[in-house]
Write a protein that holds these residues in place. Structure first.
Motif, mmCIF file in Angstrom:
data_model
loop_
_atom_site.group_PDB
_atom_site.id
_atom_site.type_symbol
_atom_site.label_atom_id
_atom_site.label_comp_id
_atom_site.label_asym_id
_atom_site.label_seq_id
_atom_site.Cartn_x
_atom_site.Cartn_y
_atom_site.Cartn_z
ATOM 1 N N GLU A 1 20.432 14.026 3.169
ATOM 2 C CA GLU A 1 20.056 13.125 2.080
ATOM 3 C C GLU A 1 18.678 13.473 1.523
ATOM 4 O O GLU A 1 18.445 13.376 0.315
ATOM 5 C CB GLU A 1 20.059 11.680 2.567
ATOM 6 N N TYR A 2 17.759 13.880 2.394
ATOM 7 C CA TYR A 2 16.387 14.140 1.968
ATOM 8 C C TYR A 2 16.165 15.564 1.483
ATOM 9 O O TYR A 2 15.275 15.810 0.671
ATOM 10 C CB TYR A 2 15.414 13.828 3.110
ATOM 11 N N THR A 3 16.902 16.531 2.016
ATOM 12 C CA THR A 3 16.638 17.940 1.671
ATOM 13 C C THR A 3 17.740 18.587 0.848
ATOM 14 O O THR A 3 17.522 19.624 0.239
ATOM 15 C CB THR A 3 16.450 18.780 2.949
ATOM 16 N N GLY A 4 18.921 17.985 0.859
ATOM 17 C CA GLY A 4 20.045 18.605 0.169
ATOM 18 C C GLY A 4 20.792 19.605 1.025
ATOM 19 O O GLY A 4 21.775 20.196 0.597
ATOM 20 N N TYR A 5 20.291 19.821 2.267
ATOM 21 C CA TYR A 5 20.926 20.767 3.180
ATOM 22 C C TYR A 5 21.214 20.062 4.504
ATOM 23 O O TYR A 5 20.499 19.150 4.895
ATOM 24 C CB TYR A 5 20.004 21.964 3.487
ATOM 25 N N ILE B 1 0.835 -1.207 0.000
ATOM 26 C CA ILE B 1 0.000 0.000 0.000
ATOM 27 C C ILE B 1 0.873 1.261 0.000
ATOM 28 O O ILE B 1 0.637 2.202 -0.763
ATOM 29 C CB ILE B 1 -0.949 0.017 1.220
ATOM 30 N N ILE B 2 1.878 1.273 0.848
ATOM 31 C CA ILE B 2 2.782 2.425 0.916
ATOM 32 C C ILE B 2 3.483 2.621 -0.430
ATOM 33 O O ILE B 2 3.586 3.747 -0.939
ATOM 34 C CB ILE B 2 3.832 2.238 2.033
ATOM 35 N N LYS B 3 3.943 1.523 -1.023
ATOM 36 C CA LYS B 3 4.658 1.595 -2.300
ATOM 37 C C LYS B 3 3.748 2.101 -3.415
ATOM 38 O O LYS B 3 4.152 2.930 -4.252
ATOM 39 C CB LYS B 3 5.205 0.206 -2.653
ATOM 40 N N LYS B 4 2.507 1.649 -3.417
ATOM 41 C CA LYS B 4 1.570 2.015 -4.475
ATOM 42 C C LYS B 4 1.257 3.505 -4.463
ATOM 43 O O LYS B 4 1.193 4.140 -5.524
ATOM 44 C CB LYS B 4 0.268 1.211 -4.314
ATOM 45 N N HIS B 5 1.066 4.063 -3.289
ATOM 46 C CA HIS B 5 0.600 5.443 -3.212
ATOM 47 C C HIS B 5 1.708 6.471 -2.978
ATOM 48 O O HIS B 5 1.460 7.675 -3.090
ATOM 49 C CB HIS B 5 -0.447 5.570 -2.102
ATOM 50 N N SER B 6 2.891 6.034 -2.643
ATOM 51 C CA SER B 6 3.976 7.003 -2.407
ATOM 52 C C SER B 6 5.240 6.705 -3.207
ATOM 53 O O SER B 6 6.180 7.503 -3.197
ATOM 54 C CB SER B 6 4.343 7.036 -0.918
ATOM 55 N N GLN B 7 5.230 5.547 -3.895
ATOM 56 C CA GLN B 7 6.416 5.124 -4.646
ATOM 57 C C GLN B 7 7.648 5.033 -3.733
ATOM 58 O O GLN B 7 8.788 5.239 -4.161
ATOM 59 C CB GLN B 7 6.726 6.064 -5.826
ATOM 60 N N SER B 8 7.392 4.737 -2.473
ATOM 61 C CA SER B 8 8.481 4.625 -1.497
ATOM 62 C C SER B 8 8.290 3.377 -0.651
ATOM 63 O O SER B 8 7.172 2.863 -0.516
ATOM 64 C CB SER B 8 8.510 5.850 -0.570
ATOM 65 N N THR B 9 9.362 2.928 -0.075
ATOM 66 C CA THR B 9 9.260 1.855 0.905
ATOM 67 C C THR B 9 8.692 2.427 2.205
ATOM 68 O O THR B 9 8.645 3.655 2.385
ATOM 69 C CB THR B 9 10.631 1.240 1.200
ATOM 70 N N PHE B 10 8.278 1.545 3.107
ATOM 71 C CA PHE B 10 7.747 2.003 4.391
ATOM 72 C C PHE B 10 8.782 2.836 5.139
ATOM 73 O O PHE B 10 8.488 3.927 5.638
ATOM 74 C CB PHE B 10 7.330 0.793 5.244
ATOM 75 N N VAL B 11 10.022 2.321 5.220
ATOM 76 C CA VAL B 11 11.068 3.025 5.964
ATOM 77 C C VAL B 11 11.341 4.389 5.344
ATOM 78 O O VAL B 11 11.451 5.407 6.040
ATOM 79 C CB VAL B 11 12.361 2.180 6.007
ATOM 80 N N HIS B 12 11.418 4.415 4.007
ATOM 81 C CA HIS B 12 11.717 5.674 3.318
ATOM 82 C C HIS B 12 10.589 6.690 3.531
ATOM 83 O O HIS B 12 10.832 7.869 3.785
ATOM 84 C CB HIS B 12 11.912 5.395 1.831
ATOM 85 N N TYR B 13 9.351 6.216 3.429
ATOM 86 C CA TYR B 13 8.220 7.120 3.589
ATOM 87 C C TYR B 13 8.151 7.679 5.015
ATOM 88 O O TYR B 13 7.963 8.888 5.216
ATOM 89 C CB TYR B 13 6.924 6.374 3.267
#
Length: 501
Positions: free
Chosen positions: A487-491, A433-445
């Motif tokens: 890693e997530y924001t670039g800052y 479900i997480i992958k389908k709607h966010s294109q991310s893994t659970f941990v990443h999301y």
């Protein structure tokens, strides 16, 4: 350039010392020469002086008494004694008075140059140390080039913080600058010493005024009104905050944080002058009422009651203005609407939190309160339209519930097994479900949500240390938090905070 006065009752000796100093390349200007101690004292009372060169034995007031009384007027004054006597009693008294050095007549050039060189270096180091106290408060490039005369150090000061008034048209390019503010401050405060520094915070300035300004005005508040009037002639509307009790440089720097907090907490939608000696704008809502109000509007968002929401919001915005609500409370209310809309968005990307920060910044920077009202109503309409257009499929609804649950536990540390147990499904299904709607893994999301919350905390709670943000979001290790944040924001967290100022 340092200013110096020579007190010597022998005209030939006085001319010789003056000529020797003028023949050097030292940054010292002889601003006065006098023949007795009383005349020297009167000059020091009326003018800023860095260096006093004085004979010990003079009519009316001797050199030691002159130094002692001058120090009461100007504690930072540096004195050099000139005498034909090497008597121990004079030396002892000079040491007690913390005289910088002692020259014997006849004064020779190499001796005078040596003493003055050391004295100039001492003055420069002392003044640079005081200037460096403003590090972290004043814009770094401006501070590195800042040179201040002795008049900045000779008496207590009053500090003001100046910002553009909320909901006013942004001044034309080149108007709201350090130079323009310095001219206006000088008009309002002259002939008393006054200085304007650009603050580290964007569109904020620090004004420093000699305490003698109170000779011109019945109160600091009256001085603030005069400065505000001068700025309005330049089409600049400002809010000014001040702690009116004069203080030394070190105490002023310590007061800056308190003054900035007062500005943030007490600034109202109509702006104006904030003085701790005068009454502050009151919140229109008793304790707990703002929470009820935010809850009411959030509930209308959850139930998609667009028409009722719009009517009540228009009414509430009028109430806010008529009651001169504080900007901090208005900002809190707007953020509650943004959070409510964001929580209902079933197709959101965790990075949308960064977009929200920019949208709210834009809303709060309206050129008038009326423009702000119009923009806010338009923004809420767009958000309702977005909610109404969303397709409510079962997987989307579960994703929304999952997202809401993760947000509710953003300050905890959940595993995919914990979430699966909560929703009575398998961990693999949660993952799909997480992958389908966010294109991310659970941990990443989940990590994205935490980083977005970190961005919000850094933007809205600048007093928090990065260690505190790391701990409250359950990262455990500050270095790991900084690495993930970049890693997530670039800052890095510090770079992000500095970019928001």
């Amino acid at each position: 350039m340092y200013s110096a006065i020579i007190a010597e009752d022998s005209k030939p000796i006085l001319r010789n010392i003056q000529t020797l100093i003028q023949s050097t390349d030292l940054p010292v200007r002889i601003t006065a020469t006098v023949s007795n101690g009383m005349e020297a004292l009167e000059y020091i009372k009326a003018h800023p002086v860095d260096i006093l060169l004085t004979d010990i034995r003079m009519p009316k007031l001797d050199g030691l008494a002159l130094i002692e009384q001058s120090r009461l007027v100007n504690p930072n004054l540096k004195a050099v004694l000139i005498s034909g006597y090497s008597d121990f009693e004079y030396t002892r008294k000079a040491l007690n008075l913390q005289v910088f050095d002692y020259l014997l007549k006849p004064v020779e050039r190499h001796q005078l140059v040596d003493v003055m060189n050391r004295l100039v270096k001492h003055l420069h180091k002392h003044q640079r140390n005081d200037i460096d106290l403003f590090e972290g408060i004043v814009e770094p490039e401006f501070l590195s080039n800042l040179e201040l005369g002795m008049d900045f150090f000779v008496e207590d000061k009053i500090m003001l913080i100046i910002r553009r008034q909320p909901f006013t048209r942004e001044p034309e390019v080149g108007n709201f600058t350090q130079n323009v503010l310095q001219v206006c401050l000088t008009k309002a405060c002259g002939p008393h010493g006054c200085w304007v520094f650009p603050a580290l915070l964007s569109e904020q300035f620090i004004a420093i005024v000699n305490s003698s300004i109170l000779d011109n005005y019945p109160s600091v508040h009256a001085c603030m009104e005069a400065l505000s009037s001068e700025l309005q002639t330049e089409a600049i509307k400002v809010s000014i905050a001040v702690v009116p009790q004069p203080a030394g440089i070190q105490a002023l720097v310590k007061d800056y944080g308190k003054l900035d907090t007062i500005m943030n907490e007490q600034l109202s939608v109509s702006g104006g002058l904030i003085d701790t000696m005068y009454s502050m704008p009151k919140s229109m809502l008793p304790s707990g009422e703002m929470e009820k109000l935010m809850g009411l509007f959030a509930d209308m968002i959850v139930h998609r009651q667009k028409e009722r929401f719009t009517i009540l919001l228009q009414q509430q915005l009028l109430n806010f203005k008529s009651n001169n609500i504080r900007m901090s409370e208005l900002d809190r209310f707007i953020w509650s609407l943004a959070e409510a809309f964001n929580n209902m968005d079933t197709h959101k990307n965790p990075r949308d939190r960064l977009r929200l920060v920019e949208e709210i910044r834009w809303l709060m920077n309206g050129e008038s309160y009326e423009a702000f009202e119009e923009a806010l109503l338009s923004w809420t309409k767009q958000n309702f339209d977005k909610l109404q257009d969303q397709n409510k499929k079962s997987s989307e609804e579960l994703f929304r519930q999952l997202d809401q649950y993760l947000l509710q536990n953003i300050y905890s540390q959940l595993s995919i097994a914990d979430v699966a147990l909560k929703f009575h499904v398998s961990p693999s299904y949660i993952s799909r479900i997480i992958k389908k709607h966010s294109q991310s893994t659970f941990v990443h999301y989940y990590m994205q949500l935490k980083i977005c919350e970190a961005c919000r905390l850094i933007a809205t709670r600048p007093e928090l240390k990065m260690k505190d943000v790391s701990e409250v979001l359950s990262f455990g290790d500050q270095h790991y938090f900084s690495k993930v944040f970049k890693e997530y924001t670039g800052y890095s967290p510090t770079e992000y905070r500095d970019a928001r100022k």
